[in-house]
Design a protein around this motif. Sequence first.
Motif, PDB file in Angstrom:
ATOM      1  N   ALA A  12       0.676  -1.151  -0.041  1.00  0.00           N
ATOM      2  CA  ALA A  12       0.019  -0.039   0.132  1.00  0.00           C
ATOM      3  C   ALA A  12       0.847   1.297  -0.090  1.00  0.00           C
ATOM      4  CB  ALA A  12      -0.910  -0.074   1.202  1.00  0.00           C
ATOM      5  N   ALA A  13       2.046   1.199   0.748  1.00  0.00           N
ATOM      6  CA  ALA A  13       2.997   2.420   0.753  1.00  0.00           C
ATOM      7  C   ALA A  13       3.747   2.714  -0.602  1.00  0.00           C
ATOM      8  CB  ALA A  13       3.908   2.175   1.891  1.00  0.00           C
ATOM      9  N   VAL A  14       3.955   1.536  -1.179  1.00  0.00           N
ATOM     10  CA  VAL A  14       4.519   1.759  -2.548  1.00  0.00           C
ATOM     11  C   VAL A  14       3.601   2.269  -3.432  1.00  0.00           C
ATOM     12  CG1 VAL A  14       5.653   0.313  -4.361  1.00  0.00           C
ATOM     13  CG2 VAL A  14       6.605   0.039  -2.044  1.00  0.00           C
ATOM     14  N   THR A  19       1.420   6.758  -6.665  1.00  0.00           N
ATOM     15  CA  THR A  19       0.057   7.792  -6.925  1.00  0.00           C
ATOM     16  C   THR A  19       0.400   8.957  -6.798  1.00  0.00           C
ATOM     17  OG1 THR A  19      -1.255   5.650  -6.661  1.00  0.00           O
ATOM     18  CG2 THR A  19      -2.287   7.767  -6.578  1.00  0.00           C
ATOM     19  N   VAL A  20       0.988   9.474  -5.670  1.00  0.00           N
ATOM     20  CA  VAL A  20       1.344  10.728  -5.397  1.00  0.00           C
ATOM     21  C   VAL A  20       2.430  11.321  -6.413  1.00  0.00           C
ATOM     22  CG1 VAL A  20       2.169  12.409  -3.511  1.00  0.00           C
ATOM     23  CG2 VAL A  20       0.642  10.588  -2.767  1.00  0.00           C
ATOM     24  N   LEU A  21       3.487  10.424  -6.478  1.00  0.00           N
ATOM     25  CA  LEU A  21       4.294  11.151  -7.577  1.00  0.00           C
ATOM     26  C   LEU A  21       3.992  11.343  -8.975  1.00  0.00           C
ATOM     27  CD1 LEU A  21       7.710   8.919  -6.662  1.00  0.00           C
ATOM     28  CD2 LEU A  21       7.276  11.390  -6.372  1.00  0.00           C
ATOM     29  N   GLY A  22       2.990  10.423  -9.427  1.00  0.00           N
ATOM     30  CA  GLY A  22       2.411  10.570 -10.611  1.00  0.00           C
ATOM     31  C   GLY A  22       1.349  11.674 -10.825  1.00  0.00           C
ATOM     32  N   LEU A  24       1.851  14.574  -8.817  1.00  0.00           N
ATOM     33  CA  LEU A  24       2.679  15.540  -9.027  1.00  0.00           C
ATOM     34  C   LEU A  24       3.519  15.995 -10.239  1.00  0.00           C
ATOM     35  CD1 LEU A  24       4.717  15.295  -5.448  1.00  0.00           C
ATOM     36  CD2 LEU A  24       2.949  16.820  -5.978  1.00  0.00           C
ATOM     37  N   PHE A  25       3.932  14.830 -11.014  1.00  0.00           N
ATOM     38  CA  PHE A  25       4.341  14.896 -12.286  1.00  0.00           C
ATOM     39  C   PHE A  25       3.441  15.227 -13.188  1.00  0.00           C
ATOM     40  CE2 PHE A  25       8.011  11.787 -10.792  1.00  0.00           C
ATOM     41  CZ  PHE A  25       8.878  13.044 -10.747  1.00  0.00           C
ATOM     42  N   ASP A  26       2.238  15.055 -13.075  1.00  0.00           N
ATOM     43  CA  ASP A  26       1.196  15.408 -13.971  1.00  0.00           C
ATOM     44  C   ASP A  26       0.937  17.096 -13.837  1.00  0.00           C
ATOM     45  OD1 ASP A  26       0.664  13.082 -15.052  1.00  0.00           O
ATOM     46  OD2 ASP A  26      -0.992  12.834 -13.708  1.00  0.00           O
ATOM     47  N   GLN A  27       1.389  17.686 -12.835  1.00  0.00           N
ATOM     48  CA  GLN A  27       1.114  19.292 -12.524  1.00  0.00           C
ATOM     49  C   GLN A  27       2.413  19.759 -12.903  1.00  0.00           C
ATOM     50  OE1 GLN A  27      -1.575  20.179 -11.258  1.00  0.00           O
ATOM     51  NE2 GLN A  27      -2.277  17.950 -10.993  1.00  0.00           N
ATOM     52  N   VAL A  28       3.413  19.141 -13.388  1.00  0.00           N
ATOM     53  CA  VAL A  28       4.793  19.914 -13.765  1.00  0.00           C
ATOM     54  C   VAL A  28       4.381  20.918 -15.003  1.00  0.00           C
ATOM     55  CG1 VAL A  28       7.246  19.674 -14.742  1.00  0.00           C
ATOM     56  CG2 VAL A  28       6.225  18.352 -12.946  1.00  0.00           C
TER      57      VAL A  28
END
Length: 54
Positions: A12-14, A19-22, A24-28
């Motif tokens: 679940a942590a991985v 999910t969070v990194l994805g 964040l990268f969508d916001q770049v």
Amino acid sequence: MELAGWVTVGTAAVVGGFTVLGHLFDQVPSLTQKMITAIRSVRAVRDELRSERR
């Protein structure tokens, strides 16, 4: 049985991390455009202040 709990928590942590990194990268792209606009505005103000001193 305890191992299964840790495996579940680890998985679940991985997945949550990816999910969070994805997200964040969508916001770049939109953030970079906003930063470009902000930098241009700051440079325009700086240039205006420099021209007033002369």
